[in-house]
Design a protein around this motif. Structure first.
Motif, PDB file in Angstrom:
ATOM      1  N   LYS A 205      36.061  50.162  31.299  1.00 42.45           N
ATOM      2  CA  LYS A 205      36.630  51.446  31.714  1.00 42.45           C
ATOM      3  C   LYS A 205      35.667  52.247  32.583  1.00 42.45           C
ATOM      4  N   GLU A 206      34.364  52.054  32.397  1.00 42.59           N
ATOM      5  CA  GLU A 206      33.375  52.753  33.214  1.00 42.59           C
ATOM      6  C   GLU A 206      32.944  51.942  34.425  1.00 42.59           C
ATOM      7  N   ARG A 207      33.530  50.795  34.584  1.00 43.41           N
ATOM      8  CA  ARG A 207      33.154  49.910  35.689  1.00 43.41           C
ATOM      9  C   ARG A 207      33.700  50.430  37.005  1.00 43.41           C
ATOM     10  N   LYS A 208      32.872  50.407  38.037  1.00 47.28           N
ATOM     11  CA  LYS A 208      33.286  50.862  39.360  1.00 47.28           C
ATOM     12  C   LYS A 208      33.906  49.694  40.122  1.00 47.28           C
ATOM     13  N   GLY A 209      34.813  50.034  41.003  1.00 46.25           N
ATOM     14  CA  GLY A 209      35.471  49.005  41.777  1.00 46.25           C
ATOM     15  C   GLY A 209      36.837  48.664  41.196  1.00 46.25           C
ATOM     16  N   LYS A 210      37.407  47.591  41.722  1.00 45.30           N
ATOM     17  CA  LYS A 210      38.746  47.175  41.330  1.00 45.30           C
ATOM     18  C   LYS A 210      38.702  46.456  39.995  1.00 45.30           C
ATOM     19  N   VAL A 211      39.494  46.938  39.029  1.00 50.82           N
ATOM     20  CA  VAL A 211      39.592  46.338  37.701  1.00 50.82           C
ATOM     21  C   VAL A 211      41.072  46.097  37.409  1.00 50.82           C
ATOM     22  N   LYS A 212      41.399  44.878  37.032  1.00 51.66           N
ATOM     23  CA  LYS A 212      42.796  44.525  36.803  1.00 51.66           C
ATOM     24  C   LYS A 212      43.176  44.780  35.348  1.00 51.66           C
ATOM     25  N   HIS A 213      44.390  45.285  35.142  1.00 54.40           N
ATOM     26  CA  HIS A 213      44.906  45.493  33.800  1.00 54.40           C
ATOM     27  C   HIS A 213      45.263  44.144  33.168  1.00 54.40           C
TER      28      HIS A 213
END
Length: 363
Positions: A205-213
């Motif tokens: 959740k704190e990761r920067k950039g594109k994160v896929k659900h």
């Protein structure tokens, strides 16, 4: 006689270039009246003197500079700088305000004309080529477009569902909440309904950039609810099979049967759905190691394979034969990838599961 004729001629020619005094006075009064009327309204328009030759030369020079800027040979800032150097004062300010719009129109017109030239050249070149080469080139372009469309469709339709399966009490629901909320919710009770939710992993959740659900489906482990597994496997990107490492020996045979049913599903084998065997509760002192659990499951599945192969093929039409005939079974013989990892959902040690999810559900 000659003097009289001369004076008469002069008097006749005077009106052609000099009006009579009464006409001149009348015209002068009309001009003054009109000038006063326009002055009161603020509409006096004074004649501007003709520009000196130096100004005309400057205007021609600036016009050439604008043309070069429209062609992209010099920048607009250079044109303004040169205009100020040869045409100082208010005129240059007016030129600067109007220069942007004029230059934009000039540039657009130049590009349109250049595009028309390029189109004409392309048409001329195409007419000079043999028809066979044109057909081949068109076919290559069409095929490339179709390949790109197909690749885009495959990428967008790639599943993002991870199925949590295993016996009741193995810790599937606790693992579900750890992945979603980063909390065990003070432990859970055996659930009779599936947990189904789409979310970003709590650790990302704190990761920067594109994160896929990720869509996580927790299928209850009760024997009566196992048919629900058949509903979610066709859209699964991976399966996490949860094993209770603390109470493994008492549930070993039942866990092996459940895992065997998953590994022999035709949809799992055909789509090569990866499976992670997650040995849960390894934080307990009495828990078994993942190597021990792996070997025991392989032995039990080998026994099941031998007993199931004796059944007629009509009764196992939905199953695929597991392993290599004549050899002892191990997970390396499966057509889909099977790995084993350990952790503890109650304490939040679920990094191996998160790594498995991110490996098969790309961001």
């Amino acid at each position: 006689m000659g003097a009289c004729f001369l004076s008469f001629s002069v008097s006749l020619r005077l009106p052609s270039f000099l009006p009579p005094p009464q006409f001149a006075a009348s015209r002068r009064r009309r001009r003054e009246t009109a000038s006063n009327a326009f002055s009161r309204r603020g509409l006096v328009e004074r004649r501007r003197p003709a520009p000196p030759p130096r100004t005309l030369l400057a205007l021609n020079f600036v016009g050439v500079q604008i043309h070069l800027s429209g062609l992209g040979l010099i920048s607009s800032s250079v044109v303004l700088q040169r205009a100020r150097s040869i045409w100082p004062g208010r005129g240059c300010s007016l030129f600067s305000r109007n220069f942007g719009g004029s230059l934009g129109r000039v540039t657009m017109d130049m590009w349109i004309r250049q595009a028309e030239v390029w189109v004409g050249q392309a048409e001329s070149w195409i007419r000079q080529q043999p028809p066979e080469q044109i057909y081949v080139a068109a076919a290559v372009v069409a095929l490339s477009i179709l390949v790109l469309i197909a690749a885009s469709c495959l990428k967008s339709s790639k599943p993002n569902t991870i199925v949590l399966s295993g016996l009741s009490g193995s810790g599937k629901t606790t693992l579900f909440y750890q992945l979603r909320d980063g909390s065990s919710h003070q432990g859970t009770v055996t659930s009779m309904e599936e947990n189904n939710d789409t979310f970003v992993l709590h650790s990302e959740k704190e990761r920067k950039g594109k994160v896929k659900h990720v869509n996580i489906v927790d299928v209850p482990g009760h024997a009566r609810l196992k048919p629900k597994l058949d509903e979610v496997l066709p859209k699964a990107a991976g399966v996490v099979f949860v094993v209770d490492a603390q109470d493994f020996l008492s549930s070993m045979q039942a866990a092996a049967e459940y895992l065997y049913d998953i590994l022999t599903k035709a949809i799992v084998v055909k789509r090569r759905v990866p499976v992670l065997i997650f040995c849960n509760k390894t934080d307990k002192v009495t828990a078994h190691s993942q190597e021990f659990i792996k070997k025991q499951l392989e032995k039990e599945i080998n026994k099941l394979r031998e007993s199931r192969n004796s059944i007629s093929s009509a009764d196992i039409s939905d199953e695929v034969e597991l392993g290599v005939p004549g050899e002892a079974f191990n997970f390396g013989q499966c057509q889909n990838k099977v790995t084993v990892a350990e952790g503890a959902g109650l304490t939040g040690n679920v990094s191996s599961v998160e790594q498995f999810i991110r490996e098969y559900v790309k961001a």
